[in-house]
Scaffold this active site. Structure first.
Site, short mmCIF file in Angstrom:
data_model
loop_
_atom_site.label_atom_id
_atom_site.label_comp_id
_atom_site.label_asym_id
_atom_site.label_seq_id
_atom_site.Cartn_x
_atom_site.Cartn_y
_atom_site.Cartn_z
CD GLU A 165 -3.08 0.27 2.30
OE1 GLU A 165 -2.80 0.42 3.19
OE2 GLU A 165 -4.49 -0.09 1.89
NE ARG B 64 -3.78 -3.89 -0.20
CZ ARG B 64 -3.26 -5.03 0.23
NH1 ARG B 64 -2.05 -5.24 0.27
NH2 ARG B 64 -4.04 -5.67 1.16
CG HIS C 156 -13.62 0.58 2.73
ND1 HIS C 156 -14.46 -0.03 1.49
CD2 HIS C 156 -13.59 -0.70 3.39
CE1 HIS C 156 -14.59 -1.13 1.52
NE2 HIS C 156 -14.10 -1.75 2.67
ZN ZN Z 1 -14.10 -3.58 3.62
#
Ligand code: ZN
Ligand code: ADP
Length: 356
Positions: free
Chosen positions: A229, A234, A241
């Site tokens: 990440e 990513r 989110h």
């Molecule tokens: Zn999730």
């Protein structure tokens, strides 16, 4: 049966998709995974599948913990580590993670620190863990300050996905995974999204094979390009989110991860629409899909001022602005869209007045 390779240099491994957990013994006898095996599971999963695995492997010890997010702490980690030491587990030996995302996170973490790292095998038994948590090597536990604040990147020796284990999963857990599959549809694959649109809620089980395989391919592709990440690739997985995480941590008892992500995807697609990145239809389609699968889709009880505060305390957020992944259409998103708090709040307040 399908075998997908996750190419990560010396951390490369296979995901065996559509194998049965009863086959685990045969698979490990053909490889070099040490002499000793320890199953790590929770009481619910172990009571259904523990015996099957034990029978297949033969000589194996087990460590069973209580189910639930509350177990993701140092006390449980220490308990597990002490058991491994008691069982005289060595570097060459192997832990078998049998369970959902929680077992995956704790088991992966323990495996990464015990004796500076031992082998582990993942057998994810929830839809969420099969399409998301078990892939990518993220491990971790929570602190009183927040979720997953301590952890490592540590890849398994292999992952075994048995679709049959999902037949015992209660629907409230299945839908946690459906939220992530909807996400994969929006960020990369219109076909996944359209499939979910075409089927009825009760037809989900017959379609899981296709949905799981396609979801895994997307996650693997992203993880291969940005394992740790660090390259910003990513970040695409954060769709739904950013807002979702704020909602989840604002009231963790009432908002499950899947419900929060669904609300996050609806809210973020609305922001995308208001910022002129996508059509209103994208927002409406995501909302409808969430509704069909009984995921939360109403913002009535949400206090956005509070959510934005929580979002800004998220470890993923830098500086004053909040970074979003926003849809351009179903199957394509834009990464790194920075928006000021005031503007987010203004847009999100409008969503409450939406009729549909
Ligand atoms: Zn999730
Ligand atoms: P997640 O993958 O959503 O993080 P958890 O690890 O919290 O999942 O598991 C969710 C719940 O479902 C737990 O109570 C767990 O014991 C239970 N569970 C996991 N897999 C199965 C299964 N295949 N059948 C029945 N219950 C399961």
């Amino acid at each position: 049966m399908e075998k997908i390779k996750v190419n990560l240099g010396e951390n490369s491994h296979y995901i065996y998709i559509g194998r049965r957990i009863e086959e685990i013994g045969e698979i490990i006898r053909n490889g070099e995974f040490g002499e000793k095996f320890v199953i790590l599971s929770d009481f619910n999963v172990y009571s259904i599948y523990g015996e099957k695995i034990k029978k297949s492997i033969g000589n194996v010890r087990e460590i069973i913990i209580q189910p639930g997010e509350r177990q993701k702490n140092f006390k449980t980690v220490l308990r597990i580590i002490n058991k491994l030491a008691e069982f005289k587990i060595n570097r060459e030996d192997t832990v078998i993670n049998l369970g959902g995302g929680i077992i995956n996170d704790i088991g992966g973490f323990v495996s990464s620190i015990y004796k500076r790292g031992i082998n582990y095998i993942s057998i994810p038994t929830t839809l969420l863990a099969q399409v998301d948590a078990s892939i990518g090597g993220k491990t971790g536990i929570n602190l009183p300050f927040g979720k997953n604040l301590v952890g490592t990147f540590y890849q398994p020796t292999f992952i075994l996905i048995d679709f049959q284990t999902l037949l015992t999963l209660p629907y409230r857990e299945t839908k946690q995974g459906i939220a992530e599959i909807i996400k994969y549809g929006v960020i990369k694959n219109e076909k996944i999204f359209e499939k979910l649109e075409r089927i009825k809620k009760d037809e989900i089980n017959e379609n899981l094979e296709f949905l799981i395989k396609e979801s895994i391919k997307i996650k693997v592709d992203i993880v291969e390009k940005d394992e740790k990440e660090r390259k910003g690739i990513r970040e695409i997985l954060n769709f739904g989110h950013t807002l979702g995480h704020g909602i989840e941590i604002s009231d963790i008892k009432n908002f499950s991860h899947g419900d929060s992500v669904c609300l996050g995807m609806i809210g973020e697609s609305y922001i995308g629409y208001k910022k002129g990145l996508c059509s209103r239809e994208v927002y409406l389609r995501i909302k409808e899909l969430g509704k069909k699968f009984r995921l939360l889709n109403s913002f009535e009880k949400i206090n956005f001022e509070r959510i934005i505060d929580f979002m800004k305390h998220d470890k993923k957020i830098k500086k004053e602005k909040v970074r979003f992944v926003l849809p351009e259409r179903i199957g394509k998103v834009k990464i790194g869209v920075e928006i000021e708090d005031k503007e987010i709040l203004k847009i999100l307040k409008e969503i409450k007045n939406e009729k549909t």
